[in-house]
Design a protein around this motif. Structure first.
Motif, PDB file in Angstrom:
ATOM      1  N   ILE A  69      39.587  41.857  45.930  1.00 29.74           N
ATOM      2  CA  ILE A  69      39.923  42.450  45.465  1.00 29.74           C
ATOM      3  C   ILE A  69      39.704  43.805  44.784  1.00 29.74           C
ATOM      4  N   ASP A  70      38.743  44.328  44.885  1.00 27.48           N
ATOM      5  CA  ASP A  70      38.678  45.670  44.592  1.00 27.48           C
ATOM      6  C   ASP A  70      39.301  46.087  45.076  1.00 27.48           C
ATOM      7  N   VAL A  71      39.457  46.244  46.574  1.00 32.97           N
ATOM      8  CA  VAL A  71      40.076  47.280  47.172  1.00 32.97           C
ATOM      9  C   VAL A  71      41.714  47.334  46.431  1.00 32.97           C
ATOM     10  N   GLU A  72      42.451  45.683  46.630  1.00 34.76           N
ATOM     11  CA  GLU A  72      43.488  45.719  46.022  1.00 34.76           C
ATOM     12  C   GLU A  72      43.500  46.332  45.157  1.00 34.76           C
ATOM     13  N   MET A  73      43.207  46.177  43.774  1.00 34.28           N
ATOM     14  CA  MET A  73      42.603  46.799  42.451  1.00 34.28           C
ATOM     15  C   MET A  73      42.702  48.080  42.306  1.00 34.28           C
ATOM     16  N   HIS A  74      41.733  48.905  43.181  1.00 33.43           N
ATOM     17  CA  HIS A  74      41.853  50.330  43.376  1.00 33.43           C
ATOM     18  C   HIS A  74      43.280  51.101  43.469  1.00 33.43           C
ATOM     19  N   HIS A  75      43.629  50.418  44.505  1.00 30.11           N
ATOM     20  CA  HIS A  75      45.058  50.717  45.232  1.00 30.11           C
ATOM     21  C   HIS A  75      46.291  50.893  44.180  1.00 30.11           C
ATOM     22  N   ALA A  76      45.993  50.222  43.517  1.00 26.34           N
ATOM     23  CA  ALA A  76      47.107  49.356  42.749  1.00 26.34           C
ATOM     24  C   ALA A  76      47.462  50.012  42.042  1.00 26.34           C
ATOM     25  N   GLY A  77      46.581  51.110  41.161  1.00 26.40           N
ATOM     26  CA  GLY A  77      46.929  51.614  40.752  1.00 26.40           C
ATOM     27  C   GLY A  77      47.701  51.350  38.626  1.00 26.40           C
ATOM     28  N   GLU A  78      49.219  51.011  38.376  1.00 25.75           N
ATOM     29  CA  GLU A  78      49.909  50.461  37.547  1.00 25.75           C
ATOM     30  C   GLU A  78      50.522  49.699  38.170  1.00 25.75           C
ATOM     31  N   HIS A  79      50.378  49.760  39.521  1.00 26.61           N
ATOM     32  CA  HIS A  79      51.239  48.490  39.732  1.00 26.61           C
ATOM     33  C   HIS A  79      50.588  47.400  40.363  1.00 26.61           C
ATOM     34  N   LYS A  80      49.992  46.425  39.560  1.00 27.98           N
ATOM     35  CA  LYS A  80      48.844  45.453  40.288  1.00 27.98           C
ATOM     36  C   LYS A  80      49.828  44.247  40.415  1.00 27.98           C
ATOM     37  N   LEU A  81      49.439  43.627  40.792  1.00 28.53           N
ATOM     38  CA  LEU A  81      50.195  42.239  41.371  1.00 28.53           C
ATOM     39  C   LEU A  81      49.582  41.145  40.206  1.00 28.53           C
ATOM     40  N   PHE A  82      48.148  41.168  39.849  1.00 25.89           N
ATOM     41  CA  PHE A  82      47.780  40.699  39.313  1.00 25.89           C
ATOM     42  C   PHE A  82      46.668  41.046  37.973  1.00 25.89           C
ATOM     43  N   CYS A  83      46.439  40.400  36.512  1.00 25.23           N
ATOM     44  CA  CYS A  83      46.225  41.101  35.771  1.00 25.23           C
ATOM     45  C   CYS A  83      45.236  39.451  35.181  1.00 25.23           C
ATOM     46  N   PHE A  84      43.234  39.831  35.152  1.00 24.62           N
ATOM     47  CA  PHE A  84      42.800  39.034  34.223  1.00 24.62           C
ATOM     48  C   PHE A  84      42.610  38.552  33.290  1.00 24.62           C
ATOM     49  N   PRO A  85      43.014  37.630  32.695  1.00 29.20           N
ATOM     50  CA  PRO A  85      42.510  37.835  31.222  1.00 29.20           C
ATOM     51  C   PRO A  85      40.936  38.079  30.909  1.00 29.20           C
ATOM     52  N   ARG A  86      40.571  38.204  30.008  1.00 28.69           N
ATOM     53  CA  ARG A  86      39.188  38.248  28.878  1.00 28.69           C
ATOM     54  C   ARG A  86      39.382  37.661  28.386  1.00 28.69           C
ATOM     55  N   PRO A  87      38.120  36.679  28.497  1.00 20.19           N
ATOM     56  CA  PRO A  87      37.391  37.325  29.583  1.00 20.19           C
ATOM     57  C   PRO A  87      37.662  36.630  30.706  1.00 20.19           C
ATOM     58  N   SER A  88      37.459  36.779  31.638  1.00 19.37           N
ATOM     59  CA  SER A  88      37.192  36.944  33.040  1.00 19.37           C
ATOM     60  C   SER A  88      37.044  34.986  33.460  1.00 19.37           C
ATOM     61  N   PRO A  89      37.755  34.264  34.171  1.00 15.53           N
ATOM     62  CA  PRO A  89      36.901  33.205  34.951  1.00 15.53           C
ATOM     63  C   PRO A  89      36.234  33.229  36.116  1.00 15.53           C
ATOM     64  N   THR A  90      35.163  32.626  36.202  1.00 18.35           N
ATOM     65  CA  THR A  90      33.698  32.916  37.136  1.00 18.35           C
ATOM     66  C   THR A  90      35.125  32.586  38.383  1.00 18.35           C
ATOM     67  N   ARG A  91      33.927  33.684  39.330  1.00 19.33           N
ATOM     68  CA  ARG A  91      34.540  33.393  40.884  1.00 19.33           C
ATOM     69  C   ARG A  91      34.985  32.164  41.365  1.00 19.33           C
ATOM     70  N   ALA A  92      33.431  31.363  41.583  1.00 19.04           N
ATOM     71  CA  ALA A  92      33.850  30.125  41.716  1.00 19.04           C
ATOM     72  C   ALA A  92      34.716  29.268  41.098  1.00 19.04           C
ATOM     73  N   PHE A 118      45.871  37.079  46.847  1.00 16.35           N
ATOM     74  CA  PHE A 118      46.435  37.742  46.845  1.00 16.35           C
ATOM     75  C   PHE A 118      47.787  36.955  45.297  1.00 16.35           C
ATOM     76  N   LYS A 119      49.123  36.205  46.304  1.00 14.72           N
ATOM     77  CA  LYS A 119      49.861  35.206  45.475  1.00 14.72           C
ATOM     78  C   LYS A 119      49.631  34.127  45.121  1.00 14.72           C
ATOM     79  N   PHE A 120      48.591  33.565  45.325  1.00 12.99           N
ATOM     80  CA  PHE A 120      47.129  32.903  44.280  1.00 12.99           C
ATOM     81  C   PHE A 120      47.450  33.968  42.956  1.00 12.99           C
ATOM     82  N   LEU A 121      46.426  34.374  43.141  1.00 19.01           N
ATOM     83  CA  LEU A 121      46.265  35.671  41.861  1.00 19.01           C
ATOM     84  C   LEU A 121      47.215  35.550  41.079  1.00 19.01           C
ATOM     85  N   ALA A 122      48.406  36.134  41.437  1.00 22.67           N
ATOM     86  CA  ALA A 122      49.908  36.478  41.088  1.00 22.67           C
ATOM     87  C   ALA A 122      50.238  35.281  40.604  1.00 22.67           C
TER      88      ALA A 122
END
Length: 128
Positions: A69-92, A118-122
């Motif tokens: 996720i960190d790598v994808e978000m770093h390279h996605a720029g403005e074209h993100k595949l997914f956006c986490f809500p705030r507050p974000s859910p836990t990793r678990a 990434f498909k799941f997260l999108a």
């Protein structure tokens, strides 16, 4: 750089040393964790906490997901595949949902692990 990080994340097998919870006197034993496909990643993330090596598998699952996720978000720029809500859910919580998502349709098991994640997260956290 992205290729190197992606290759590291997509390694088909990783040896992990986990301390045995039964007896502190026992030496650490090697376990193999495979996460080349979404099915293998889901199996790793669904480890039974009472089984040997589960801590290593669950930690690897969450670490793999966070790294991808960190790598994808770093390279996605403005074209993100997914956006986490705030507050974000836990990793678990998120990875438990990923396991259910993979298991819901058997053809998802064969997807590359990062692609499936990434498909799941999108689908779960679409950008609006």
């Amino acid at each position: 750089m992205k290729t190197v990080l992606a290759a590291a994340l997509l390694a088909s097998g990783v040896a992990v040393f986990g301390a045995c919870a039964v007896s502190p006197a026992r030496a650490a034993e090697e376990i193999t964790i495979r996460t080349a496909t979404a099915g293998e990643l889901a199996d790793t993330c669904a480890a039974n906490p009472r089984e040997p090596g589960a801590d290593a598998r669950l930690n690897f699952c969450r670490g793999f997901a966070q790294g991808a996720i960190d790598v994808e978000m770093h390279h996605a720029g403005e074209h993100k595949l997914f956006c986490f809500p705030r507050p974000s859910p836990t990793r678990a919580e998120t990875m438990n949902q990923f396991v259910s998502w993979v298991r819901a349709m058997p053809d998802r098991r064969s997807m590359p692990s990062d692609e499936g994640l990434f498909k799941f997260l999108a689908e779960r956290f679409p950008c609006k």
